[in-house]
Write a protein that holds these residues in place. Structure first.
Motif, PDB file in Angstrom:
ATOM      1  N   ALA A 126      38.739  42.797  32.233  1.00  0.00           N
ATOM      2  CA  ALA A 126      38.243  41.829  32.927  1.00  0.00           C
ATOM      3  C   ALA A 126      39.255  41.399  34.015  1.00  0.00           C
ATOM      4  O   ALA A 126      40.455  41.221  33.629  1.00  0.00           O
ATOM      5  N   VAL A 127      38.874  41.077  35.356  1.00  0.00           N
ATOM      6  CA  VAL A 127      39.619  40.740  36.148  1.00  0.00           C
ATOM      7  C   VAL A 127      39.375  39.275  37.113  1.00  0.00           C
ATOM      8  O   VAL A 127      38.090  39.320  36.838  1.00  0.00           O
ATOM      9  N   PRO A 128      39.970  38.683  37.583  1.00  0.00           N
ATOM     10  CA  PRO A 128      39.504  37.615  38.273  1.00  0.00           C
ATOM     11  C   PRO A 128      38.648  37.762  39.349  1.00  0.00           C
ATOM     12  O   PRO A 128      38.779  38.870  40.004  1.00  0.00           O
ATOM     13  N   ALA A 129      37.679  37.344  39.546  1.00  0.00           N
ATOM     14  CA  ALA A 129      36.505  37.553  40.515  1.00  0.00           C
ATOM     15  C   ALA A 129      37.063  37.507  41.723  1.00  0.00           C
ATOM     16  O   ALA A 129      36.670  38.307  42.829  1.00  0.00           O
ATOM     17  N   ALA A 130      38.171  36.739  42.185  1.00  0.00           N
ATOM     18  CA  ALA A 130      38.764  36.325  43.475  1.00  0.00           C
ATOM     19  C   ALA A 130      39.595  37.877  43.790  1.00  0.00           C
ATOM     20  O   ALA A 130      39.793  38.125  44.851  1.00  0.00           O
ATOM     21  N   ALA A 131      39.840  38.529  42.974  1.00  0.00           N
ATOM     22  CA  ALA A 131      40.516  39.939  43.013  1.00  0.00           C
ATOM     23  C   ALA A 131      39.876  41.063  43.402  1.00  0.00           C
ATOM     24  O   ALA A 131      40.095  41.986  43.950  1.00  0.00           O
ATOM     25  N   ILE A 185      47.255  44.459  40.051  1.00  0.00           N
ATOM     26  CA  ILE A 185      46.303  44.041  41.451  1.00  0.00           C
ATOM     27  C   ILE A 185      46.592  42.924  41.839  1.00  0.00           C
ATOM     28  O   ILE A 185      47.253  41.863  41.441  1.00  0.00           O
ATOM     29  N   ALA A 186      46.182  42.799  43.286  1.00  0.00           N
ATOM     30  CA  ALA A 186      46.553  41.441  43.986  1.00  0.00           C
ATOM     31  C   ALA A 186      45.224  40.726  43.576  1.00  0.00           C
ATOM     32  O   ALA A 186      44.200  40.983  43.388  1.00  0.00           O
ATOM     33  N   VAL A 187      45.696  39.142  43.241  1.00  0.00           N
ATOM     34  CA  VAL A 187      44.694  38.359  42.670  1.00  0.00           C
ATOM     35  C   VAL A 187      44.688  37.131  43.854  1.00  0.00           C
ATOM     36  O   VAL A 187      43.940  36.357  43.766  1.00  0.00           O
ATOM     37  N   THR A 188      45.521  37.177  44.763  1.00  0.00           N
ATOM     38  CA  THR A 188      45.429  36.155  45.707  1.00  0.00           C
ATOM     39  C   THR A 188      45.810  37.110  47.237  1.00  0.00           C
ATOM     40  O   THR A 188      46.512  38.006  47.237  1.00  0.00           O
TER      41      THR A 188
END
Length: 369
Positions: free
Chosen positions: A304-309, A354-357
């Motif tokens: 699972a990854v942050p939704a913002a990513a 992956i980019a998160v911001t």
């Protein structure tokens, strides 16, 4: 003669034209293959340096496998469990002469809460003195008659009666003293003290200095602070997915455990009652409304990854994956969303970064590329 020298020249020209035509066809075929490969690969990687990533505010984080996945977030309310709330009653009528705590105070077990002046305490003091005197007389009588019975001067039954009278007097004295102990009384001062039966927090205080109290007065209510109960309404669609033993998480990363899931749906809300056990922690306050996220065990290798990513690129959910030369757009298949996380079903592997911001900035650059 003329025809003889023109024929070889004509043949040479035709061969040259054929050769030129073959060379033109080959580049056309190569261009089509390149276009096909580019379409299959998607957008070309963005060649950006670490300094450029920092300038536009892009940060990366590794994709990690998870043992639990968010199922849903539901509104809930916190309260002490029914067996963790205790009322402190003023069992003997009187008048409050002093209070030591107020609502909101934390108390320890046995801590004094208030002092109550009660006329009955003087009565208890007199009763204890009288019972003590009767015990002393009965003990002396038992000692004397027991000695006479052993010497054969009197019948043994008289000694038994004296022993029974002593036990009766001692029982009466012990009862008077037990009452005094139960109320933490000071009989000679005519008062008793209300104390905390458990450690916790004062959630209700109904008495003040000078107010009268009786056996029907609940002077204080104390909630145990070691644990709380969370109550939520579970939507019908989640029934069967949520079970006792699953994890529930509150804001501040407070984690609890689901203890029960109702089996009866409310006809109006189409939901069932869920209860969970939550430990005491900062921000866990009785009566507070919170958002509770429910987690289910995940399959091996789930991520699972942050939704913002995750963002839409060309109409597909995508992420920006770190590469040796910069970053590349990667289409992914997503699952459930909850607690700020998105389940990734395919398209990513654990360990990739992956980019998160700064995702929107990368999306803008990719659109201009």
């Amino acid at each position: 003669m003329v025809g003889n020298w023109r024929q070889p020249l004509l043949l040479a020209l035709l061969g040259a034209l054929a050769a030129c035509g073959g060379n033109d066809a080959a580049p056309a075929s190569d261009n089509e293959a390149a276009a096909s490969n580019a379409a299959a690969a998607g957008k070309s990687p963005l060649a950006l340096s670490a300094a450029e990533f920092a300038r536009i505010g892009v940060t990366f984080a590794p994709v990690e496998s998870v043992s639990e996945l968010p199922v849903a977030t539901v509104p809930a309310t916190l309260a002490p469990p029914p067996n963790a709330r205790v009322a402190v009653a003023a069992v003997i009528p009187g008048v409050v002469t002093r209070t030591m705590v107020v609502e909101g105070d934390s108390v320890r077990a046995g801590q004094p809460l208030a002092t109550v002046a009660a006329r009955e305490m003087f009565t208890l003091a007199a009763g204890i003195d009288q019972a003590s005197a009767r015990v002393a007389v009965a003990r002396a009588n038992d000692r004397r008659l027991g000695q006479l019975a052993r010497e054969g001067v009197i019948a043994g039954s008289r000694a038994d009666e004296a022993r029974a009278a002593l036990r009766e007097a001692e029982a009466e004295l012990n009862e008077q003293r037990r009452i005094v102990r139960l109320v933490n009384g000071s009989p000679n001062k005519g008062s008793y003290t209300l104390t905390a039966p458990i450690a916790g927090k004062i959630t209700a205080a109904t008495i003040t200095t000078g107010s009268p109290v009786s056996e029907a007065t609940s002077a204080y209510v104390i909630d145990a602070q070691s644990r709380y109960e969370l109550t939520a309404q579970l939507p019908e669609r989640l029934l069967g997915q949520v079970r006792p033993g699953m994890t529930v998480r509150l804001p501040g990363d407070v984690r609890g455990e689901v203890t029960s899931v109702g089996t009866v749906l409310d006809p109006q809300t189409r939901s069932a009652t869920l209860r969970a056990r939550v430990p005491a922690s900062a921000g866990v306050v009785s009566g507070r409304a919170v958002s509770a996220t429910l987690f289910a065990p995940a399959a091996d290798g789930a991520i699972a990854v942050p939704a913002a990513a995750v963002t839409d690129v060309d109409g597909k959910p995508s992420v920006f994956v770190r590469t040796a030369k910069g970053v590349a757009v990667r289409a992914v298949e997503t699952g459930d969303r909850a607690d700020g996380l998105v389940v990734i079903r395919s398209g990513l592997r654990a360990g990739e970064k992956i980019a998160v911001t700064g995702v929107s900035e990368l999306k803008s650059i990719a659109g201009q590329n």
